[in-house]
Design an enzyme around this catalytic site. Structure first.
Site, PDB file in Angstrom:
ATOM      1  N   SER A   1      -0.888  11.224   1.926  1.00  0.00           N
ATOM      2  CA  SER A   1      -0.963   9.965   1.169  1.00  0.00           C
ATOM      3  C   SER A   1      -1.882  10.057  -0.046  1.00  0.00           C
ATOM      4  O   SER A   1      -2.810   9.260  -0.215  1.00  0.00           O
ATOM      5  CB  SER A   1      -1.420   8.831   2.093  1.00  0.00           C
TER       6      SER A   1
ATOM      7  N   LYS B   1       5.130   4.240  -1.132  1.00  0.00           N
ATOM      8  CA  LYS B   1       5.341   5.584  -1.673  1.00  0.00           C
ATOM      9  C   LYS B   1       6.699   6.151  -1.267  1.00  0.00           C
ATOM     10  O   LYS B   1       7.190   7.088  -1.898  1.00  0.00           O
ATOM     11  CB  LYS B   1       4.213   6.515  -1.230  1.00  0.00           C
TER      12      LYS B   1
ATOM     13  N   GLY C   1       0.814  -1.204   0.000  1.00  0.00           N
ATOM     14  CA  GLY C   1       0.000   0.000   0.000  1.00  0.00           C
ATOM     15  C   GLY C   1       0.850   1.257   0.000  1.00  0.00           C
ATOM     16  O   GLY C   1       1.930   1.307  -0.603  1.00  0.00           O
ATOM     17  N   SER C   2       0.373   2.260   0.703  1.00  0.00           N
ATOM     18  CA  SER C   2       1.018   3.575   0.639  1.00  0.00           C
ATOM     19  C   SER C   2       2.400   3.620   1.267  1.00  0.00           C
ATOM     20  O   SER C   2       3.130   4.593   1.061  1.00  0.00           O
ATOM     21  CB  SER C   2       0.124   4.627   1.297  1.00  0.00           C
ATOM     22  N   THR C   3       2.799   2.597   2.042  1.00  0.00           N
ATOM     23  CA  THR C   3       4.170   2.605   2.558  1.00  0.00           C
ATOM     24  C   THR C   3       5.181   2.519   1.424  1.00  0.00           C
ATOM     25  O   THR C   3       6.326   2.957   1.571  1.00  0.00           O
ATOM     26  CB  THR C   3       4.401   1.440   3.549  1.00  0.00           C
TER      27      THR C   3
END
Length: 487
Positions: free
Chosen positions: A273, A219, A215-217
């Site tokens: 995010s 990024k 997921g957004s980690t």
């Protein structure tokens, strides 16, 4: 008469020579065949005739041996078995060994030649040295904080020391007691069947051997690629990013959880995010450069061992632009272990230098004499120092004013990144709650710890699940245990 005696003597000498030759053939030429003969129980009896060496955490054994008085005399015993199961694995008389019990078996069982002063004599006499000890890198307080934090939820925690790569915590829940598999009687068989049939998979090491969409980690990796490639030069400059963002070559619109993502700067997009900004950035960077940056961080590495094998985290380099957009926000085919994402956070904390993680500090004889050491491996510079400095600022913003406030610690600089990873057919599965972070005490020149937390079955309504709300408090407890408590 003397002639008969001579013939008898010669015949006896021939028989004796034949016997000696056959004995030599059996012991030298066919020794390997005999040693592996399943009908020969002597090696098995000898293996369990003496206590097995111990695995140590903070100087204290977390394993032991129980004298059963039976033919296979010593069975493995565990202290706080469920707490340390993702580290030790099990040592079973019936089912063999896993994890550290397997990779360090020669030391623990006493067969490592380094344990003996006269290894050649031991080979000839088939003697066995006393089992040695395996000293781990774990921080006992961090391990326990992670275990308590996860509680009865399904998930995992990995924590490392960024400057060295030492693994400080490795927890997976639900867990199990490896001691129930130690012997070879009917209770062990029933325990094995029960554990393997359990749909919650308690024997699965989720921290190092299970991959998830990050997921957004992820990024963090996308931001590093964009900054290193010059696609973004100023993190505070506004980007040309529509919201929603139509995936290239499709009519599918990608949206955000928060408002205010239209043309958001990298700093604001990271703090809140924004999926649309990072998806577009990934496409601008390109699949080849994105894959190369992911590889720098450790993705697609099938050789990572700590010393047991770690599942390969993946970033697909063959994607089209729409798939690349989703991959760049940690979805589509992108997969990562919690240990891999702790490595990502650690690299940011260490100025862009990545240390390969390791779990065994050293091995010793039963009396404590060191026979081998691991130590830090050479660091790899996985991004520009200037990029790492920008990312440290961005991750600090997440904790100080963004979605990761629950990870803040007093007198400590903390950086983090939340993630809520969709999965399942049509993204109908309960989202995975992620949080990755690092902590550096104000009076310490080096970061103390980097942590990754994933929670599979967050105990909240589906719409309320977030890495900041569910996973960040667990990361905070682990970081606090390292920063305040030590091992």
């Amino acid at each position: 008469m003397s002639r008969c005696i001579r013939h008898t003597t010669v015949f006896g000498a021939v028989l004796l020579t034949a016997l000696l030759l056959n004995t030599a053939r059996l012991q030298i030429v066919q020794s390997t065949v005999q040693d592996t003969n399943p009908a020969d129980r002597r090696p098995t009896i000898a293996r369990y005739a003496q206590p097995r060496g111990d695995i140590l955490v903070g100087g204290r054994p977390i394993t032991g041996s129980e004298d059963t008085g039976e033919q296979l005399r010593h069975e493995r015993a565990y202290t706080d078995g469920p707490l340390y199961a993702p580290v030790t694995g099990f040592a079973s008389q019936r089912y063999g060994e896993t994890l550290l019990e397997a990779t360090e078996d020669a030391v623990l069982s006493g067969t490592d030649p380094m344990l003996s002063a006269l290894p050649l004599w031991n080979d000839l006499a088939r003697a066995r040295a006393a089992g040695g000890q395996v000293v781990t890198t774990l921080d006992a307080k961090a391990q326990r904080a992670a275990f308590r934090g996860l509680g009865d939820r399904t998930g995992a925690v990995a924590a490392i020391e960024p400057s060295t790569g030492r693994v400080l915590a490795l927890v997976s829940t639900p867990s199990y007691d490896p001691g129930v598999l130690s012997g070879n009687d009917e209770t062990v068989i029933r325990a094995w069947a029960r554990l393997n049939a359990d749909p919650d998979k308690p024997m699965l090491n989720r921290a190092a051997r299970q991959t998830y969409p990050p997921g957004s980690t992820f990024k963090v990796v996308t931001a590093a690629a964009a900054l290193d490639a010059g696609v973004v030069r100023d993190p505070n400059a506004r980007t040309r990013s529509p919201a929603p963002y139509t995936l290239p070559g499709t009519t599918t619109a990608l949206t955000n959880e928060f408002h205010g993502c239209v043309d958001a700067s990298l700093r604001d997009a990271f703090t809140w995010s924004c999926n649309t900004v990072f998806a577009k950035l990934g496409v601008a960077v390109g699949a080849e450069t994105m894959a190369a940056k992911a590889r720098d961080f450790g993705f697609n590495d099938a050789e990572l061992r700590i010393p047991y094998a770690v599942a390969r985290s993946t970033f697909d380099p063959t994607v089209d632009k729409a798939q690349l957009a989703l991959s760049s926000i940690g979805q589509y085919n992108t997969r990562a272990t919690p240990l891999q994402m702790a490595m990502v956070a650690g690299a940011v904390a260490s100025g862009g230098q990545l240390r390969t993680p390791y779990l065994v500090e050293r091995t010793t004889s039963a009396h404590g004499t060191t026979i081998s050491t691991t130590g830090p491996r050479p660091a790899r510079q996985v991004m520009k120092p200037s990029t790492a400095a920008h990312l440290r600022d961005l991750m600090r913003d997440v904790v100080e004013r963004g979605t990761g406030r629950n990870a803040a610690l007093p007198a400590t600089t903390v950086g983090g990144k939340t993630g809520t990873a969709q999965h399942g057919v049509g993204n109908t599965g309960t989202p995975y709650a992620w949080f990755i972070s690092w902590a550096q005490p104000d009076d310490d020149p080096e970061p103390a710890v980097a942590v990754a937390v994933v929670v599979e079955d967050a105990s909240a309504r589906r719409g309320d699940i977030s890495g900041g709300g569910v996973a960040a408090p667990i990361a905070r407890a682990v970081m606090e245990a390292v920063v305040r408590g030590g091992g």
